[in-house]
Design an enzyme around this catalytic site. Structure first.
Site, PDB file in Angstrom:
ATOM      1  N   GLU A 279       0.686  -1.399  -0.006  1.00  0.00           N
ATOM      2  CA  GLU A 279       0.021   0.141  -0.170  1.00  0.00           C
ATOM      3  C   GLU A 279       0.986   1.241  -0.153  1.00  0.00           C
ATOM      4  O   GLU A 279       0.501   2.269   0.578  1.00  0.00           O
ATOM      5  CB  GLU A 279      -0.906   0.050   1.232  1.00  0.00           C
ATOM      6  CG  GLU A 279      -0.053   0.062   2.696  1.00  0.00           C
ATOM      7  CD  GLU A 279       0.096  -1.354   3.094  1.00  0.00           C
ATOM      8  OE1 GLU A 279       0.602  -2.166   2.311  1.00  0.00           O
ATOM      9  OE2 GLU A 279       0.122  -1.391   4.372  1.00  0.00           O
ATOM     10  N   HIS A 303      -8.022  -3.787  -1.482  1.00  0.00           N
ATOM     11  CA  HIS A 303      -7.134  -4.168  -0.190  1.00  0.00           C
ATOM     12  C   HIS A 303      -6.154  -2.928  -0.039  1.00  0.00           C
ATOM     13  O   HIS A 303      -6.362  -2.209   0.924  1.00  0.00           O
ATOM     14  CB  HIS A 303      -6.531  -5.438  -0.226  1.00  0.00           C
ATOM     15  CG  HIS A 303      -5.758  -5.827   1.274  1.00  0.00           C
ATOM     16  ND1 HIS A 303      -6.388  -6.169   2.177  1.00  0.00           N
ATOM     17  CD2 HIS A 303      -4.694  -5.217   1.428  1.00  0.00           C
ATOM     18  CE1 HIS A 303      -5.521  -6.222   3.254  1.00  0.00           C
ATOM     19  NE2 HIS A 303      -4.274  -5.871   2.519  1.00  0.00           N
ATOM     20  N   GLU A 304      -5.539  -2.753  -0.986  1.00  0.00           N
ATOM     21  CA  GLU A 304      -4.363  -1.697  -1.036  1.00  0.00           C
ATOM     22  C   GLU A 304      -4.969  -0.396  -0.882  1.00  0.00           C
ATOM     23  O   GLU A 304      -4.328   0.697  -0.032  1.00  0.00           O
ATOM     24  CB  GLU A 304      -3.317  -1.778  -2.116  1.00  0.00           C
ATOM     25  CG  GLU A 304      -2.948  -3.226  -2.171  1.00  0.00           C
ATOM     26  CD  GLU A 304      -2.187  -3.927  -0.766  1.00  0.00           C
ATOM     27  OE1 GLU A 304      -1.884  -3.154   0.026  1.00  0.00           O
ATOM     28  OE2 GLU A 304      -2.223  -5.143  -0.866  1.00  0.00           O
ATOM     29  N   HIS A 307      -6.211   0.552   2.580  1.00  0.00           N
ATOM     30  CA  HIS A 307      -5.044   0.897   3.595  1.00  0.00           C
ATOM     31  C   HIS A 307      -4.901   2.381   3.528  1.00  0.00           C
ATOM     32  O   HIS A 307      -4.184   3.026   4.192  1.00  0.00           O
ATOM     33  CB  HIS A 307      -3.581   0.205   3.027  1.00  0.00           C
ATOM     34  CG  HIS A 307      -3.519  -1.053   3.668  1.00  0.00           C
ATOM     35  ND1 HIS A 307      -3.416  -1.347   5.043  1.00  0.00           N
ATOM     36  CD2 HIS A 307      -3.075  -2.150   2.990  1.00  0.00           C
ATOM     37  CE1 HIS A 307      -3.250  -2.485   5.234  1.00  0.00           C
ATOM     38  NE2 HIS A 307      -2.925  -3.278   4.122  1.00  0.00           N
ATOM     39  N   GLU A 326      -3.998  -4.539   9.186  1.00  0.00           N
ATOM     40  CA  GLU A 326      -4.310  -5.577   8.383  1.00  0.00           C
ATOM     41  C   GLU A 326      -5.935  -6.071   8.435  1.00  0.00           C
ATOM     42  O   GLU A 326      -6.722  -6.313   7.604  1.00  0.00           O
ATOM     43  CB  GLU A 326      -3.413  -6.726   8.240  1.00  0.00           C
ATOM     44  CG  GLU A 326      -2.211  -6.316   7.613  1.00  0.00           C
ATOM     45  CD  GLU A 326      -2.164  -5.548   6.222  1.00  0.00           C
ATOM     46  OE1 GLU A 326      -3.085  -5.817   5.465  1.00  0.00           O
ATOM     47  OE2 GLU A 326      -1.071  -5.169   6.142  1.00  0.00           O
ATOM     48  N   ASP A 383       8.834 -10.655   9.887  1.00  0.00           N
ATOM     49  CA  ASP A 383       8.595 -11.575   8.402  1.00  0.00           C
ATOM     50  C   ASP A 383       8.477 -12.927   8.802  1.00  0.00           C
ATOM     51  O   ASP A 383       7.948 -13.661   8.184  1.00  0.00           O
ATOM     52  CB  ASP A 383       9.877 -11.117   7.594  1.00  0.00           C
ATOM     53  CG  ASP A 383       9.945  -9.904   6.872  1.00  0.00           C
ATOM     54  OD1 ASP A 383       9.016  -8.901   6.985  1.00  0.00           O
ATOM     55  OD2 ASP A 383      10.961  -9.269   6.446  1.00  0.00           O
ATOM     56  N   TYR A 391      -5.048 -10.539   9.570  1.00  0.00           N
ATOM     57  CA  TYR A 391      -6.142 -10.165   8.513  1.00  0.00           C
ATOM     58  C   TYR A 391      -7.505 -10.704   9.145  1.00  0.00           C
ATOM     59  O   TYR A 391      -8.384 -10.004   8.960  1.00  0.00           O
ATOM     60  CB  TYR A 391      -5.584 -10.560   7.292  1.00  0.00           C
ATOM     61  CG  TYR A 391      -4.388 -10.190   6.412  1.00  0.00           C
ATOM     62  CD1 TYR A 391      -2.860 -10.534   7.056  1.00  0.00           C
ATOM     63  CD2 TYR A 391      -4.360  -9.203   5.460  1.00  0.00           C
ATOM     64  CE1 TYR A 391      -1.900  -9.967   6.619  1.00  0.00           C
ATOM     65  CE2 TYR A 391      -3.188  -8.838   4.873  1.00  0.00           C
ATOM     66  CZ  TYR A 391      -1.856  -9.260   5.595  1.00  0.00           C
ATOM     67  OH  TYR A 391      -1.014  -8.642   4.841  1.00  0.00           O
TER      68      TYR A 391
END
Ligand code: BES
Ligand code: ZN
Length: 609
Positions: A279, A303-304, A307, A326, A383, A391
């Site tokens: 995003e 979705h992006e 954001h 998220e 990560d 989410y």
């Protein structure tokens, strides 16, 4: 001394950086950026001043041509990187000069043969979660926001884009980069050009982004252009796939308030891009795998786009509250999808997410901390614990509140929440306090502590009830008795329906059924990577060797971690032969992956071998 974030050396007692003026010289032959940065601090400071770095060489620290003492920590923290300490004397600004290294984790440098048009090199960033520090020294925590300007000096046959406003493209000037003079760069050479950008809104450092390559673009809406490599077929197909973007922006504005970032451009990256989408403000980055020709790529864009409100306006204070980014965005994405594509598409997404959440909770059964929305990430690389939990459990939590208070009351609450906290970085408690203040008594109706601090999936979570969803799930369950769907039953199925079907197939299914399914429906050759990878993962788990050629091709064609993770994980959990196969393919494909994807695959290998 109190660090503000487990993933950063940033100290709460030291002033914030309010602005960074960056000057970046791109040296493609050595995969290096030589740079200077003028830092402006919120208040003057004396004594130690900490910045995050990783894989950077620091050449100098100056204030008005006077050297400022600095040092890099002798050892690097495997997660946080290397601490840069400056010793300031009432300074409120200073200039650093530094160089990145070819292994800087945010950057992927592509040689011409690794690009679509094969003629020009390419470099792009991925800074979330904690990789901005490998490009420039920073308070690399979402708890701190910065404004910036950037001057990029690049080869003149290339162009640059940034997640910022483009100011101008012009010939380089002698006085552009006085701080870089000692590095003897060919700043003003004939074959170089300068692109200037500014970011006037304060953003967390993980939203810093650029790409440099031979780029072209197409206009797809009043505030949207699609960018991709010039001359590649991607540009036309992307323009078609994303033609509905403006409609989605308008839906977003109806739901969450005005769009605050002026432009909403899209950059389609080479296939090695490690995510589906990122995003980056004003300029979303996308994997080319979202272009499927059926408009379904719009869901990733939704979705992006979402954001822009949840994540970029209101930002999680640290990655321990990642669900605020998220979970909210997944909820917002589905509301946008529902508005433009209808309830069926949105429900199928909820269903796919529900399956994903259940699988992730299973995956983390020995590490339940990461099934909590708010979790402890001390000593944890974000990560490594990336999952569907923030989410989908986040979505479930917000949807639970919506069901309790009703949609219109919840919509009103969301608008108020965004207006109240925009351009701030907040934590879970701040959200909960605001919720309780605005929806009095909510804590008596929903167990807010269980939802945000408990492990697993609360019993008042919601599995979709819509008939389209139930039909597909029961068809998948029937595979246990050997029944496969007939042509008529799947005639109108798109990628999502297949994904849902494959994800719900019982574990007990046999290799012969997998083969039969494929010979009837050609799933292993699907152009839709969601379907293809879901199928190939099943095939590996069932030991169907005939698909390993396709698995290898896939692992070498795309670097999106959503596909690499399940395929490599299925392989390394398999037979000795599978492990050897996985190792060989990785050694041959590795060079083509973004550094973040490389280390995620390495960590999958180290966990299972
Ligand atoms: N911000 C994320 C990508 C990300 C998360 C990058 C964490 C680095 C660290 C982005 O918005 C995202 O969620 N992308 C998804 C898209 C999907 C949910 C539609 C992806 O990449 O799969
Ligand atoms: Zn996201």
């Amino acid at each position: 001394m109190a660090p503000v974030d487990p993933h950063s050396f940033t100290e709460s007692t030291q002033p914030a950086t309010t602005h960074i003026a960056l000057t970046l010289y791109f040296d493609f032959p050595s995969s290096t950026i030589h740079a200077s940065a003028l830092f402006t601090l919120q208040t003057p400071h004396s004594g130690p001043f900490f910045l995050d770095t990783r894989s950077l060489t620091i050449h100098s620290a100056l204030h008005a041509d006077q050297a400022i003492p600095f040092s890099l920590s002798a050892t690097s923290d495997p997660i946080k990187g290397t601490l840069l300490t400056l010793t300031l004397s009432n300074h409120s600004s200073f200039i650093l000069t530094f160089s990145t290294s070819p292994s800087s984790s945010a950057l992927q440098w592509l040689l011409p043969p690794q690009t679509c048009n094969k003629t020009h090199p390419y470099v792009y960033t991925q800074c979330q979660a904690i990789h901005a520090r490998s490009i420039f020294p920073s308070h690399d925590t979402p708890a701190r926001r910065i404004r910036y300007s950037a001057i990029l000096n690049i080869p003149s046959e290339l162009s640059a884009v940034m997640a910022a406003n483009h100011v101008t493209r012009r010939p380089p000037r002698d006085d552009d980069a006085p701080a870089l003079a000692s590095l003897n760069l060919n700043w003003c050479s004939q074959d170089r050009v300068v692109e200037e950008f500014v970011m006037e809104q304060p953003v967390p450092p993980y939203l810093f982004a650029f790409a440099v390559g031979q780029l072209g673009n197409r206009e797809v809406g009043p505030r949207t252009r699609v960018y991709a490599e010039e001359g590649s077929a991607v540009l036309d197909s992307a323009a078609k796939e994303f033609e509905g973007t403006e409609e989605m922006i308008r839906e977003g504005e109806k739901l969450f308030g005005e769009y605050d970032w002026e432009r909403f451009d899209l950059l389609v990256l080479p296939p090695s891009f490690p995510y589906g989408g990122m995003e980056n403000p004003k300029m979303v980055f996308l994997t080319p795998t979202v272009i499927k020709g059926d408009g379904s790529g719009a869901q990733v864009v939704a979705h992006e786009l979402a954001h822009s409100w949840t994540g970029n306006l209101i930002t999680n204070k640290t990655n321990e509250h990642f669900w605020l980014n998220e979970g909210f965005t997944t909820y917002a994405e589905r509301r946008i999808v529902e508005a433009v594509q209808g309830e069926k598409r949105a429900t199928l997404n909820v269903g796919i997410g529900w399956r994903g959440l259940n699988e992730e909770v299973e995956r983390f059964k020995d590490n339940l901390e990461f099934t909590k929305l708010k979790n402890n990430q001390q000593g944890i690389d974000p990560d490594d614990v990336y999952s569907q939990v923030p989410y989908e459990k986040g979505f479930q939590f917000l949807f639970r509140i919506e069901r309790q208070v009703g949609r219109s009351a919840f919509d009103e609450f969301l608008k108020k929440y965004i207006a109240k906290f925009k351009f701030q970085s907040i934590d879970t408690d701040t959200f909960l306090d605001f919720l309780k203040e605005n929806i009095p008594g909510i804590e008596k109706q929903i167990d807010l502590v269980l939802w945000t601090e408990g492990t697993g999936i609360p019993s008042d979570a919601y599995e979709p009830e819509l008939i389209v969803y139930k039909t597909i799930v029961s068809l998948a369950n029937e595979a246990a008795t050997g029944r496969m769907p007939g042509e008529d039953e799947v005639a109108d199925w798109q990628g999502q329906e297949w994904e849902l079907y494959l994800d719900n197939l019982p574990k007990s299914i046999e290799a012969s059924q997998i083969v039969a399914l494929d010979s009837r429906h050609k799933l292993s050759e699907s152009k839709d990577y969601e379907v293809k990878v879901s199928f190939l993962q099943r095939a590996i788990l069932c030991g169907c060797k005939e698909y390993y050629g396709e698995v290898e091709k896939t692992l070498k064609a795309v670097g999106r971690m959503k596909y690499l993770r399940p395929l490599y994980t299925a392989l390394v959990k398999g037979s000795e032969e599978d492990k050897v196969f996985a190792k060989r393919v990785f050694s041959e494909a590795r060079e083509c992956y973004h550094p973040i994807a490389q280390s995620v695959v390495v960590s999958i290998f180290s966990k299972h071998m």
